[in-house]
Scaffold this motif. Structure first.
Motif, PDB file in Angstrom:
ATOM      1  N   PRO A   1       0.730  -1.679   0.153  1.00 24.97           N
ATOM      2  CA  PRO A   1       0.089   0.056  -0.430  1.00 24.97           C
ATOM      3  C   PRO A   1       1.159   0.696  -0.008  1.00 24.97           C
ATOM      4  CG  PRO A   1       0.146  -1.212   1.755  1.00 24.97           C
ATOM      5  CD  PRO A   1       0.997  -1.792   1.021  1.00 24.97           C
ATOM      6  N   LEU A   2       0.378   2.354  -0.764  1.00 27.07           N
ATOM      7  CA  LEU A   2       0.831   3.708  -0.890  1.00 27.07           C
ATOM      8  C   LEU A   2       1.316   4.124   0.152  1.00 27.07           C
ATOM      9  CD1 LEU A   2      -0.110   5.025  -4.319  1.00 27.07           C
ATOM     10  CD2 LEU A   2       1.006   3.440  -3.888  1.00 27.07           C
ATOM     11  N   SER A   3       2.161   4.535   1.028  1.00 31.50           N
ATOM     12  CA  SER A   3       2.532   5.287   1.714  1.00 31.50           C
ATOM     13  C   SER A   3       4.506   6.595   1.842  1.00 31.50           C
ATOM     14  CB  SER A   3       2.708   4.954   3.130  1.00 31.50           C
ATOM     15  OG  SER A   3       3.718   3.986   3.083  1.00 31.50           O
ATOM     16  N   ASP A   4       5.244   7.327   2.247  1.00 28.07           N
ATOM     17  CA  ASP A   4       6.282   7.585   1.601  1.00 28.07           C
ATOM     18  C   ASP A   4       7.304   6.864   2.528  1.00 28.07           C
ATOM     19  OD1 ASP A   4       5.190  10.029   1.012  1.00 28.07           O
ATOM     20  OD2 ASP A   4       5.824  10.762   1.981  1.00 28.07           O
ATOM     21  N   ALA A   5       7.001   5.538   3.587  1.00 27.62           N
ATOM     22  CA  ALA A   5       8.016   5.208   4.072  1.00 27.62           C
ATOM     23  C   ALA A   5       7.866   3.761   3.101  1.00 27.62           C
ATOM     24  CB  ALA A   5       7.317   4.847   5.154  1.00 27.62           C
ATOM     25  N   ARG A   6       7.019   3.770   3.136  1.00 24.13           N
ATOM     26  CA  ARG A   6       6.673   2.364   1.548  1.00 24.13           C
ATOM     27  C   ARG A   6       7.326   2.997   0.159  1.00 24.13           C
ATOM     28  NH1 ARG A   6       4.755   2.738  -3.190  1.00 24.13           N
ATOM     29  NH2 ARG A   6       3.984   0.211  -4.580  1.00 24.13           N
ATOM     30  N   TYR A   7       7.538   4.045  -0.065  1.00 27.40           N
ATOM     31  CA  TYR A   7       8.161   4.422  -1.099  1.00 27.40           C
ATOM     32  C   TYR A   7       9.618   4.452  -0.828  1.00 27.40           C
ATOM     33  CZ  TYR A   7      10.089   7.026  -5.809  1.00 27.40           C
ATOM     34  OH  TYR A   7      10.738   7.435  -6.812  1.00 27.40           O
ATOM     35  N   THR A   8      10.468   4.441  -0.215  1.00 31.27           N
ATOM     36  CA  THR A   8      11.955   4.470   0.291  1.00 31.27           C
ATOM     37  C   THR A   8      11.675   3.160   0.297  1.00 31.27           C
ATOM     38  OG1 THR A   8      11.220   7.327   1.028  1.00 31.27           O
ATOM     39  CG2 THR A   8      13.329   5.002   1.830  1.00 31.27           C
ATOM     40  N   PHE A   9      11.203   2.547   0.983  1.00 31.95           N
ATOM     41  CA  PHE A   9      11.580   1.104   1.387  1.00 31.95           C
ATOM     42  C   PHE A   9      11.723   0.450  -0.363  1.00 31.95           C
ATOM     43  CE2 PHE A   9      10.843  -3.722   1.750  1.00 31.95           C
ATOM     44  CZ  PHE A   9      11.494  -3.296   3.587  1.00 31.95           C
ATOM     45  N   MET A  10      10.934   0.106  -0.799  1.00 35.97           N
ATOM     46  CA  MET A  10      10.894  -0.556  -1.964  1.00 35.97           C
ATOM     47  C   MET A  10      11.752   0.425  -3.379  1.00 35.97           C
ATOM     48  SD  MET A  10       8.482  -2.621  -1.300  1.00 35.97           S
ATOM     49  CE  MET A  10       7.662  -3.205  -3.478  1.00 35.97           C
ATOM     50  N   SER A  11      11.830   1.440  -3.334  1.00 35.29           N
ATOM     51  CA  SER A  11      12.872   2.348  -4.298  1.00 35.29           C
ATOM     52  C   SER A  11      14.585   1.784  -3.935  1.00 35.29           C
ATOM     53  CB  SER A  11      12.688   3.816  -4.286  1.00 35.29           C
ATOM     54  OG  SER A  11      11.681   4.288  -4.215  1.00 35.29           O
ATOM     55  N   ARG A  12      14.665   1.844  -2.295  1.00 39.37           N
ATOM     56  CA  ARG A  12      15.801   1.323  -2.074  1.00 39.37           C
ATOM     57  C   ARG A  12      16.283  -0.273  -2.949  1.00 39.37           C
ATOM     58  NH1 ARG A  12      16.825   1.616   4.007  1.00 39.37           N
ATOM     59  NH2 ARG A  12      19.261   1.041   3.086  1.00 39.37           N
ATOM     60  N   LEU A  13      14.893  -0.874  -2.502  1.00 38.55           N
ATOM     61  CA  LEU A  13      14.734  -2.397  -3.217  1.00 38.55           C
ATOM     62  C   LEU A  13      15.566  -2.955  -4.187  1.00 38.55           C
ATOM     63  CD1 LEU A  13      12.283  -4.402  -1.232  1.00 38.55           C
ATOM     64  CD2 LEU A  13      15.119  -4.842  -1.134  1.00 38.55           C
ATOM     65  N   VAL A  14      14.019  -1.355  -5.591  1.00 38.32           N
ATOM     66  CA  VAL A  14      14.768  -1.580  -7.013  1.00 38.32           C
ATOM     67  C   VAL A  14      15.956  -1.394  -7.326  1.00 38.32           C
ATOM     68  CG1 VAL A  14      13.637  -0.487  -8.912  1.00 38.32           C
ATOM     69  CG2 VAL A  14      12.299  -1.218  -7.609  1.00 38.32           C
ATOM     70  N   ALA A  15      16.882   0.059  -5.876  1.00 42.19           N
ATOM     71  CA  ALA A  15      18.488  -0.339  -6.333  1.00 42.19           C
ATOM     72  C   ALA A  15      18.868  -1.000  -6.218  1.00 42.19           C
ATOM     73  CB  ALA A  15      18.166   1.246  -5.755  1.00 42.19           C
ATOM     74  N   GLU A  16      18.581  -2.145  -5.370  1.00 40.59           N
ATOM     75  CA  GLU A  16      19.599  -3.340  -4.710  1.00 40.59           C
ATOM     76  C   GLU A  16      18.909  -3.727  -5.971  1.00 40.59           C
ATOM     77  OE1 GLU A  16      20.741  -4.115  -1.973  1.00 40.59           O
ATOM     78  OE2 GLU A  16      20.575  -2.754   0.116  1.00 40.59           O
ATOM     79  N   ALA A  17      18.216  -4.819  -6.524  1.00 37.50           N
ATOM     80  CA  ALA A  17      18.437  -5.534  -8.162  1.00 37.50           C
ATOM     81  C   ALA A  17      19.123  -4.504  -9.099  1.00 37.50           C
ATOM     82  CB  ALA A  17      16.898  -5.341  -8.272  1.00 37.50           C
ATOM     83  N   ARG A  18      18.903  -3.857  -9.506  1.00 32.94           N
ATOM     84  CA  ARG A  18      19.824  -3.337 -10.036  1.00 32.94           C
ATOM     85  C   ARG A  18      21.463  -3.642 -10.272  1.00 32.94           C
ATOM     86  NH1 ARG A  18      16.077  -2.139 -14.113  1.00 32.94           N
ATOM     87  NH2 ARG A  18      14.362  -0.954 -13.056  1.00 32.94           N
TER      88      ARG A  18
END
Length: 611
Positions: free
Chosen positions: A432-449
């Motif tokens: 679900p959308l939230s600022d904290a979730r966006y930060t968490f998920m964005s970091r995971l995207v960067a980790e994967a790349r």
């Protein structure tokens, strides 16, 4: 929110820069354990149920490990010295569980059990003096504390990723004892969190092996096509130590490659080669090459396919050609024999069911599946979406929770990075959308790349609705490669199936659309009209009208409806239609094809002809 997105994008850029300077750190997991010299520890393990953890803590709730002697827990595997000594447990006469396997499906009293269980296995070993020994677990759900001959060798969190310990100095000639404390308790700050829609199978669910390797062994390697130069095979070989100047030979005879490399000060040898013409891996012709990696002390043999995957505009390109991902979602569960998939035969059966649907693609949801499953997908010609269990509502602001998720992602990528079938790393599902979730998920995207830039990165996003418009504007869509989302029109919202074709989609991102879930439940053999919930006819009508609705998305390039086969879930409690089963499968647990199966197969036949 805009400022936060900018910060996250800067973080992604920083990780990419760090990657250019060196490989990101990952945990120590040996590459291709199935190709090593193994002593299998599978089989019957004695077990003790311990809901109060009396085998770990004393009566003051202090761990026995913290006592001066470090002794006193069940891991001592003690018997009384004489008839006067009090010992309140015993493994020798305890019942047994089959490993690999979960405890829920093997003992009626454990069907709904969540908590602590102790496993014990004895084995005999005649050690070779010049060898190293690695105790390897394919997966244990969820938290594992591992002891060898009464002494702790380590612990691991994460129910679906492998882990290992070097036990060379702990082994004895003759009889040895492994004890594992397994805890599958659900907790808010873990990955996954307390709330899921699948059975929380506890236990040692995948293979356990003692791997015998040379003192200087090949620990890891990556051998894949270069994303920026598809005519080049690039990668590295990593030794288990930091020895420099060691010669390493990589032999891919059928591709005309036999190259001798030399390790650097970190024990790593990087390479780039332009082989003669390669036959590229694709679902219609899943070509795998025999690859051998040799040193003076060690040899590893693998089978590796070569292909490219990218997006360009609205297209998904496999080996430079547009492809429609004809997929299905699936769980790591045997519908016929309760519990986790345990054998290659179980796994091959489910993948064949997907191929019978004319799939070229599977979503292995919602956690890393067995390594054998991914290798079978390589062999059978099925593209794979691989996922970590960042599922629903996670403790977004807890740094330990994030570290756990990042570690599971790194372990998944390290394990499967040489599998041609894997084209998508997914960092989560329906968050679900939230600022904290966006930060968490964005970091995971960067980790994967940062760990692997040769594959697509995605997440199964959520949508919301305004009237008859389905809206996807999750900002995470800016960072991932696919517009991938779940929608359940005709089941959880939108009325009856025959009304959902009126819905339209407003998608904020100009990328290929892959519907990661849609569907509805049907009890196999229950019949009614197209408005009768739980009937095969309702599910059939839902698929007919879903496909009408989705065809109107001009950028639609794939889908993985939910789900291949009915699966067990404590959330699904209706005593007549569910009975603790999620009934959204296109197959019944018996293998019976529900009516919706044929609707989807017909669509996939059409898409195959169009592409």
């Amino acid at each position: 929110m805009r400022y936060l997105r900018c910060c996250c994008l800067l973080f992604c850029s920083l990780l990419s820069l760090l990657k250019a300077l060196g490989q990101p750190a990952v945990s120590d997991i040996i590459q291709h354990p199935l190709g090593r010299h193994l002593v299998s520890l599978n089989g019957n393990w004695n077990y003790i149920i311990d809901p109060y953890e009396m085998g770990y803590y004393d009566y003051r709730r202090e761990p026995f490990e913290n006592s001066p002697s470090g002794r006193g827990g069940f891991y001592d595997d003690r018997l009384p010295k004489d008839k006067t000594e009090l010992v309140e447990y015993e493994f020798d006469h305890a019942p047994t569980l089959q490993v690999p396997g979960d405890w829920n499906s093997q003992a009626p009293e454990l069907a709904l059990y969540e908590g602590n269980t102790w496993y014990r296995r004895k084995f005999t070993l005649n050690r070779a003096g010049d060898k190293r020994y690695i105790l390897y677990f394919g997966a244990v759900n969820y938290e594992a504390h591992v002891y060898l001959n009464g002494r702790k060798v380590g612990m691991h969190k994460g129910g679906f990723t492998p882990f290992q310990f070097d036990v060379t100095d702990r082994l004895k000639d003759g009889e040895n004892t492994v004890v594992v404390k397994v805890d599958n308790s659900r907790r808010q700050d873990e990955i996954p969190t307390v709330n899921t829609d699948w059975w929380n199978y506890g236990g040692i669910t995948r293979d356990v092996s003692l791997i015998e390797v040379a003192q200087r062994y090949v620990a890891d390697y990556r051998i894949q096509l270069d994303r920026n130069d598809p005519a080049t095979i690039a990668g590295y070989v990593q030794l288990g130590d930091s020895a420099a100047g060691v010669q390493v030979t990589v032999d891919i005879a059928e591709a005309g490659i036999r190259e001798v490399l030399e390790t650097d000060a970190d024990g790593r040898a990087a390479f780039r080669w332009k082989p003669r013409k390669l036959e590229l891996w694709q679902p219609e012709s899943p070509k795998l090459y025999d690859v051998r990696i040799l040193t003076a002390e060690d040899t590893v043999a693998d089978r590796i396919g070569f292909r490219t995957i990218e997006t360009r505009g609205h297209e998904i390109l496999l080996n430079g050609k547009p492809i429609f991902l004809r997929g299905i979602s699936m769980h790591d569960e045997n519908p016929m024999l309760p519990g986790r998939l345990r054998s290659e035969g179980d796994m091959r059966m489910l993948l064949q069911w997907a191929k019978d649907l004319n799939c070229n693609y599977v979503r292995l949801a919602h956690y890393p599946h067995n390594e054998k499953m991914v290798r079978l997908a390589d062999e059978m010609g099925l593209l794979v979406w691989a996922e970590i269990p960042v599922y629903w509502t996670i403790s977004w602001e807890n740094p330990h929770t994030y570290a756990n998720a990042a570690q599971q992602l790194a372990d998944l990528i390290r394990r499967d990075k040489n599998r041609a079938s894997v084209i998508v790393w997914s960092v989560g599902n329906e968050t679900p959308l939230s600022d904290a979730r966006y930060t968490f998920m964005s970091r995971l995207v960067a980790e994967a790349r940062a760990h692997d830039d040769s594959r697509l990165v995605a997440a199964a996003l959520e949508v919301h609705r305004e009237g008859k418009t389905v809206i996807l504007n999750d900002s995470l869509g800016e960072l991932i490669d696919l517009v991938s989302f779940n929608e359940y029109a005709g089941w959880y919202w939108g009325g009856t199936p025959d009304g959902i074709a009126d819905y339209t989609f407003d998608i904020a991102f100009d990328k290929p659309v892959v519907i990661s879930e849609f569907g509805g439940g049907a009890l196999a053999g229950f019949h009614g009209d197209s408005h009768t919930r739980w009937s095969e006819e309702y599910q059939e009508s839902l698929y007919i009208n879903q496909l009408k609705m989705l065809r109107a998305i001009p950028t639609l390039r794939g889908m993985t409806p939910w789900v291949l086969v009915d699966f067990r879930s404590p959330r699904r409690q209706h005593p007549v239609y569910q009975d603790f089963w999620n009934r959204k499968g296109l197959y019944a647990p018996t293998g019976h094809k529900k009516k919706a199966f044929f609707i989807l197969k017909s669509f996939y036949d059409e898409m195959e002809a169009a592409y």
